[in-house]
Design a protein around this motif. Structure first.
Motif, PDB file in Angstrom:
ATOM      1  N   HIS A  29      18.668  29.727  52.077  1.00  0.00           N
ATOM      2  CA  HIS A  29      18.190  30.599  52.044  1.00  0.00           C
ATOM      3  C   HIS A  29      18.401  30.642  51.362  1.00  0.00           C
ATOM      4  CE1 HIS A  29      19.815  34.896  53.835  1.00  0.00           C
ATOM      5  NE2 HIS A  29      18.409  34.666  53.226  1.00  0.00           N
ATOM      6  N   HIS A  84      18.573  40.523  47.934  1.00  0.00           N
ATOM      7  CA  HIS A  84      19.138  39.036  48.287  1.00  0.00           C
ATOM      8  C   HIS A  84      20.809  39.238  47.338  1.00  0.00           C
ATOM      9  CE1 HIS A  84      15.989  38.131  51.003  1.00  0.00           C
ATOM     10  NE2 HIS A  84      16.999  37.109  51.773  1.00  0.00           N
ATOM     11  N   TRP A 133      16.663  43.715  57.587  1.00  0.00           N
ATOM     12  CA  TRP A 133      18.825  43.801  57.008  1.00  0.00           C
ATOM     13  C   TRP A 133      18.798  45.527  57.734  1.00  0.00           C
ATOM     14  CZ3 TRP A 133      19.807  41.001  53.164  1.00  0.00           C
ATOM     15  CH2 TRP A 133      19.574  40.432  52.039  1.00  0.00           C
ATOM     16  N   ASP A 167      21.522  40.440  56.063  1.00  0.00           N
ATOM     17  CA  ASP A 167      20.196  39.998  56.582  1.00  0.00           C
ATOM     18  C   ASP A 167      20.340  39.169  57.649  1.00  0.00           C
ATOM     19  OD1 ASP A 167      17.682  38.440  55.903  1.00  0.00           O
ATOM     20  OD2 ASP A 167      18.183  37.713  54.476  1.00  0.00           O
ATOM     21  N   HIS A 171      15.542  33.486  59.020  1.00  0.00           N
ATOM     22  CA  HIS A 171      16.302  32.181  57.836  1.00  0.00           C
ATOM     23  C   HIS A 171      17.994  33.102  57.418  1.00  0.00           C
ATOM     24  CE1 HIS A 171      14.601  35.222  54.577  1.00  0.00           C
ATOM     25  NE2 HIS A 171      16.101  35.087  54.930  1.00  0.00           N
TER      26      HIS A 171
END
Ligand code: MN3
Length: 206
Positions: A29, A84, A133, A167, A171
């Protein structure tokens, strides 16, 4: 954060959030997905001299005023970078528990109780269709709201200031949890970095 963007080191090791987030998932990630957003944002901005001096917050807040040729790239890759960068910070080893101080008071006022907030935030993360998100956001008055965004859209673009995020792109959890997004979201609360989130709230409202 500003052009040219770089991958700042993760504030903990890749295995530090186990068993809730496994080492392989966090490594890929961070090292692959996050790095990809950074590389792509740098590419999008490589000839955008005026936008190179803007911070990532400014780019996303004023997304709709940017040159049209930049908007999709900044929305997707700039959002990927900002979202992120915050996500890594709102998690910590031996996290979890509950907030205290001003944020705790405001959560109680807004939602009635911490448990009610936690359930609503979890539901936002679990029910988001597709990739995106769930967020806890505030505004200039310190009001709290739970927000969902799709893809890498960032709440800043709609005038919300993000305090914390989960998140729920596959992934973020698929290697360990496969299709069980709900289990990932329930486990996520064990790594919540409340000291950081509280401080971010207090800094914003002061
Ligand atoms: Mn992600």
């Amino acid at each position: 954060m500003k052009y040219s963007y770089a991958c700042e080191p993760l504030p903990y090791s890749f295995n530090a959030l186990e068993p809730y987030i496994d080492e392989k998932t966090l490594n890929i990630h961070f090292s692959k997905h996050y790095q990809g957003y950074i590389d792509n944002l740098n590419r999008v901005l490589q000839n955008a001299v005026d936008q190179q001096t803007m911070t990532i917050d400014q780019l996303l807040t004023h997304l709709r005023s940017l040159p049209v040729s930049l908007q999709t790239g900044v929305r997707n890759f700039g959002g990927g970078v900002y979202n992120h960068a915050l996500f890594w910070q709102v998690m910590m080893p031996q996290g979890g528990g509950r907030p205290s101080g001003l944020l705790a008071e405001r959560i109680e006022q807004t939602f009635g109780a911490f448990d009610v907030f936690q359930k609503q935030m979890s539901d936002a993360a679990k029910t988001l269709f597709g990739s995106g998100w769930a967020w806890l956001c505030t505004d200039e008055h310190g009001s709290l709201s739970i927000v969902q965004t799709h893809d890498q859209d960032c709440p800043l673009t709609d005038g919300h200031y993000p305090l914390m995020c989960i998140d729920v792109w596959e992934h973020a959890y698929y290697l360990h949890y496969q299709n069980r997004r709900g289990d990932f979201v329930d486990a996520w609360w064990h790594v919540a970095n409340w000291p950081f989130i509280q401080a971010r709230y207090e800094e914003h409202v002061k």
